[in-house]
Design an enzyme around this catalytic site. Structure first.
Site, PDB file in Angstrom:
ATOM      1  CG  ASN A  89      -1.709   1.208   1.426  1.00 55.53           C
ATOM      2  OD1 ASN A  89      -1.776   2.045   0.523  1.00 55.53           O
ATOM      3  ND2 ASN A  89      -2.346   1.350   2.588  1.00 55.53           N
ATOM      4  CD1 TRP A  90       3.213   0.964  -3.007  1.00 51.01           C
ATOM      5  CD2 TRP A  90       3.399   2.269  -4.817  1.00 51.01           C
ATOM      6  NE1 TRP A  90       3.876   0.245  -3.957  1.00 51.01           N
ATOM      7  CE2 TRP A  90       4.006   1.024  -5.089  1.00 51.01           C
ATOM      8  CE3 TRP A  90       3.386   3.234  -5.819  1.00 51.01           C
ATOM      9  CZ2 TRP A  90       4.594   0.733  -6.321  1.00 51.01           C
ATOM     10  CZ3 TRP A  90       3.972   2.949  -7.045  1.00 51.01           C
ATOM     11  CH2 TRP A  90       4.574   1.712  -7.289  1.00 51.01           C
ATOM     12  CE  LYS A  91       0.104   3.050   4.864  1.00 51.48           C
ATOM     13  NZ  LYS A  91       0.272   3.101   6.313  1.00 51.48           N
ATOM     14  CG  HIS A 132      -5.408   1.850   5.524  1.00 58.18           C
ATOM     15  ND1 HIS A 132      -4.928   2.742   6.463  1.00 58.18           N
ATOM     16  CD2 HIS A 132      -4.414   0.971   5.285  1.00 58.18           C
ATOM     17  CE1 HIS A 132      -3.681   2.413   6.750  1.00 58.18           C
ATOM     18  NE2 HIS A 132      -3.343   1.334   6.058  1.00 58.18           N
ATOM     19  CD  GLU A 189      -2.500   5.310   7.003  1.00 61.13           C
ATOM     20  OE1 GLU A 189      -2.544   5.341   5.763  1.00 61.13           O
ATOM     21  OE2 GLU A 189      -1.578   4.750   7.637  1.00 61.13           O
ATOM     22  CD  GLU A 217      -3.016  -2.515   7.357  1.00 65.12           C
ATOM     23  OE1 GLU A 217      -1.949  -2.744   6.796  1.00 65.12           O
ATOM     24  OE2 GLU A 217      -3.665  -1.478   7.168  1.00 65.12           O
ATOM     25  N   GLY A 267       3.157   2.161  10.831  1.00 68.75           N
ATOM     26  CA  GLY A 267       4.109   3.257  10.660  1.00 68.75           C
ATOM     27  C   GLY A 267       4.843   3.637  11.932  1.00 68.75           C
ATOM     28  CB  SER A 321       5.981  -1.854  11.834  1.00 64.70           C
ATOM     29  OG  SER A 321       5.571  -0.530  12.097  1.00 64.70           O
ATOM     30  N   GLY A 360       3.226  -1.074   4.211  1.00 66.96           N
ATOM     31  CA  GLY A 360       3.280   0.360   3.919  1.00 66.96           C
ATOM     32  C   GLY A 360       4.700   0.767   3.549  1.00 66.96           C
ATOM     33  N   GLY A 361       5.430   1.266   4.540  1.00 73.08           N
ATOM     34  CA  GLY A 361       6.771   1.820   4.313  1.00 73.08           C
ATOM     35  C   GLY A 361       7.695   0.938   3.491  1.00 73.08           C
TER      36      GLY A 361
HETATM   37  P1  13P Z   1       3.556   0.249   7.615  1.00 72.06           P
HETATM   38  O1  13P Z   1       4.062  -1.022   6.990  1.00 72.06           O
HETATM   39  O2  13P Z   1       4.272   1.476   7.123  1.00 72.06           O
HETATM   40  O3  13P Z   1       3.481   0.162   9.099  1.00 72.06           O
HETATM   41  O4  13P Z   1       2.044   0.442   7.097  1.00 72.06           O
HETATM   42  C1  13P Z   1       1.160  -0.614   7.187  1.00 72.06           C
HETATM   43  C2  13P Z   1      -0.086  -0.246   6.477  1.00 72.06           C
HETATM   44  O5  13P Z   1      -0.813   0.625   6.914  1.00 72.06           O
HETATM   45  C3  13P Z   1      -0.395  -0.933   5.212  1.00 72.06           C
HETATM   46  O6  13P Z   1      -1.686  -0.645   4.783  1.00 72.06           O
END
Ligand code: 13P
Length: 252
Positions: A9-11, A97, A99, A169, A175, A215, A236-237
């Site tokens: 997920n590149w956000k 998600h 967020e 999640e 993050g 993470s 994510g990251g």
């Molecule tokens: P991180 O891997 O950066 O913690 O993010 C996880 C995430 O929210 C994937 O949707």
């Protein structure tokens, strides 16, 4: 047998040219990997969706959208509909998600409507949920997750479940560099699978892929992915860098 999945997920990261470069790197690297019952999905921002979908057409990489409007079309300025996503040959969408829930007011109820719209338009869904830190600390995490899943998904008929991927999640791990331990992830994933088995048939519970997100990095992925009910990760990251993302694919 349920699929293993590594989804990135590149956000809100990567401009058009940065996204093109990352897709190119991943496409090249994935050719070297033998994917055994494993799906690789990337979810770039909307501005890169069409390009990513076109560029990955002849590769094993699948492309997902990060969000979608619950309405089919009309006066909803700034929104993107399910049919628009489909029109650029993207067949997967991430919904729910944390967020989106936290910053954009998405609720279990509005997500139930998004789920229906996505399925009606033949989109496969990566459905996210997870508890915040206070819920974990107070021991409410199972209840919260149960409620999120029941309210947004349990109105569905059995047939819809072949198009659902679940993604646990825990918000406190997203993050933050803090991961759920492999045992905490396994405990929750087994609980979720049991919930699905109680509501539907056990075959459906056995077939649904349940991803862990929060993470996940090359250093901890192998241990988390090795757990029985963890079928992969929503990343994510570490999905923003080709070497890290490829390491996660290797780990699975
Ligand atoms: P991180 O891997 O950066 O913690 O993010 C996880 C995430 O929210 C994937 O949707």
């Amino acid at each position: 047998m349920r699929s293993k999945i590594v989804a990135g997920n590149w956000k809100m990261n990567k401009t058009y040219s940065e996204s093109k470069a990352l897709v190119k790197e991943l496409k090249k690297a994935i050719k070297e990997v033998k994917l055994d019952n494993t799906r690789v999905i990337i979810a770039p921002p909307f501005t890169n969706l069409q390009k990513a979908s076109k560029k990955t057409k002849d590769s094993l990489i699948e492309v997902a959208a990060q969000n979608m409007c619950k309405e089919e079309s009309g006066a909803y300025t700034g929104e993107i509909s399910a049919s628009m996503i489909k029109s650029v040959h993207v067949d997967i969408v991430i919904l729910g998600h944390s967020e989106r829930r936290e910053y954009f007011g998405e609720t279990n109820e509005s997500l139930a409507k998004k789920v229906d719209t996505a399925l009606k338009n033949k989109l496969e869904i990566i459905f996210c949920f997870g508890e915040v830190l206070e819920d974990r600390k107070s021991g409410n995490h199972f209840k919260v997750v149960e409620n999120q899943i029941k309210k947004a998904l349990f109105h569905l008929g059995s047939g819809a479940w072949k198009n659902i991927i679940l993604a646990y999640e825990p918000v406190w791990a997203i993050g933050t560099g803090e991961t759920a331990s492999p045992e905490q992830a396994q405990e929750m994933h087994a609980f979720i699978r049991e919930l699905v088995a109680e509501r539907y048939l056990s075959d459906i519970a056995e077939e649904v892929s349940i991803l862990y997100g929060g993470s996940v990095k090359p250093a901890n992925a192998k241990e988390i992915f090795s757990k029985e009910d963890v079928d992969g990760g929503l990343i994510g990251g570490a999905a923003l860098n080709a070497d890290d993302f490829m390491a996660l694919i290797e780990a699975i």
